[in-house]
Design an enzyme around this catalytic site. Structure first.
Site, PDB file in Angstrom:
ATOM      1  N   GLY A 218       0.847  -1.192   0.000  1.00  0.00           N
ATOM      2  CA  GLY A 218       0.000   0.000   0.000  1.00  0.00           C
ATOM      3  C   GLY A 218       0.877   1.234   0.000  1.00  0.00           C
ATOM      4  O   GLY A 218       2.047   1.174   0.409  1.00  0.00           O
TER       5      GLY A 218
ATOM      6  N   GLN B 198       3.173   9.986   1.057  1.00  0.00           N
ATOM      7  CA  GLN B 198       4.447   9.253   1.101  1.00  0.00           C
ATOM      8  C   GLN B 198       5.319   9.540  -0.117  1.00  0.00           C
ATOM      9  O   GLN B 198       6.511   9.224  -0.111  1.00  0.00           O
ATOM     10  CB  GLN B 198       4.202   7.745   1.218  1.00  0.00           C
TER      11      GLN B 198
ATOM     12  N   CYS C 138       5.866   0.051   7.489  1.00  0.00           N
ATOM     13  CA  CYS C 138       5.506   1.178   6.624  1.00  0.00           C
ATOM     14  C   CYS C 138       6.700   1.482   5.724  1.00  0.00           C
ATOM     15  O   CYS C 138       7.844   1.464   6.181  1.00  0.00           O
ATOM     16  CB  CYS C 138       5.185   2.389   7.502  1.00  0.00           C
ATOM     17  N   LEU C 139       6.431   1.761   4.450  1.00  0.00           N
ATOM     18  CA  LEU C 139       7.520   2.061   3.513  1.00  0.00           C
ATOM     19  C   LEU C 139       8.289   3.315   3.920  1.00  0.00           C
ATOM     20  O   LEU C 139       9.431   3.501   3.500  1.00  0.00           O
ATOM     21  CB  LEU C 139       6.971   2.223   2.089  1.00  0.00           C
TER      22      LEU C 139
ATOM     23  N   HIS D 104      -4.282   1.743   7.594  1.00  0.00           N
ATOM     24  CA  HIS D 104      -2.932   2.316   7.596  1.00  0.00           C
ATOM     25  C   HIS D 104      -2.837   3.467   6.586  1.00  0.00           C
ATOM     26  O   HIS D 104      -2.339   4.549   6.893  1.00  0.00           O
ATOM     27  CB  HIS D 104      -1.927   1.200   7.279  1.00  0.00           C
ATOM     28  N   GLU D 105      -3.336   3.212   5.360  1.00  0.00           N
ATOM     29  CA  GLU D 105      -3.235   4.238   4.305  1.00  0.00           C
ATOM     30  C   GLU D 105      -4.135   5.433   4.621  1.00  0.00           C
ATOM     31  O   GLU D 105      -3.757   6.581   4.397  1.00  0.00           O
ATOM     32  CB  GLU D 105      -3.583   3.654   2.938  1.00  0.00           C
TER      33      GLU D 105
ATOM     34  N   HIS E  17      -2.495   7.734   6.923  1.00  0.00           N
ATOM     35  CA  HIS E  17      -1.494   8.590   6.276  1.00  0.00           C
ATOM     36  C   HIS E  17      -2.129   9.891   5.785  1.00  0.00           C
ATOM     37  O   HIS E  17      -1.502  10.950   5.819  1.00  0.00           O
ATOM     38  CB  HIS E  17      -0.868   7.877   5.063  1.00  0.00           C
TER      39      HIS E  17
HETATM   40 ZN    ZN Z   1       2.767   3.620   5.639  1.00  0.00          ZN
END
Ligand code: ZN
Length: 186
Positions: free
Chosen positions: A46, A51, A88-89, A130-131, A134
């Site tokens: 995701g 991000q 998380c990326l 999660h997204e 963000h």
């Molecule tokens: Zn994330």
């Protein structure tokens, strides 16, 4: 379409609430394509627009071999919760147990402006939450138990990527190694 640089923790765009999309134009379709390409390249499960430095309410996911995207989402969460590790990326190599609702009904729009409803359980529900967080400037470390958050912050401070970013003032892209769905960051 192009792969964009993933912003890492410490970048203020990650803690700033994003704005609603008002125009469903070609620029938005390019944003969805860039998000998707960047997520697949990472690889992640995701990715949200902040991000990649774009403060708009847009995110994409790749869960159960299905690609999706959602614009201006609102989420309904089940009372039933799930446990599980999450990453998380924007936090390379940092993974912690993160409590989340077990089921989610997400309403929003696709890139053409059509209303869509996405129902997710388990990992899809986790990714959607999660997204969506963000888009509100909320990060997964904000969802941890107090003691895990303490451990996570220590690990972040000791990580090479955070030290390098702090030192040089530039963002560093670190690729996650490919592994199973549940090992992938969002
Ligand atoms: Zn994330």
């Amino acid at each position: 379409m192009s792969i964009q640089q993933i912003r890492l923790f410490g970048d203020p765009v990650l803690t700033t609430p994003a704005s609603a999309v008002t125009t469903f134009d070609k620029e938005l379709r390019v944003l969805v394509a860039d998000l998707t390409e960047t997520m697949l390249d990472a690889p992640g499960a995701g990715l949200a627009a902040p991000q990649i430095g774009v403060p708009l309410r847009v995110f994409v996911w790749d869960v159960d071999e299905t690609l999706g995207h959602l614009i201006n989402p609102t989420l309904d969460l089940s009372e039933e919760m799930q446990d599980g590790e999450e990453g998380c990326l924007s936090f390379p190599e940092i993974r912690y147990d993160t409590p989340r609702a077990m089921r989610v009904v997400a309403k929003g729009f696709n890139m053409h402006g059509d209303p869509v409803t996405i129902e997710g359980t388990e990992f899809l529900a986790r990714a959607l939450q999660h997204e969506n967080d963000h888009l509100n400037g909320i990060l997964f470390i904000d969802k941890l138990t107090k003691s895990n958050r303490k451990l996570a912050m220590k690990e972040i401070r000791e990580s090479d990527w955070f030290a390098q970013a702090a030192q040089s003032g530039i963002e560093i892209q670190i690729k996650d190694s490919p592994h199973s769905m549940f090992g992938r960051n969002i």
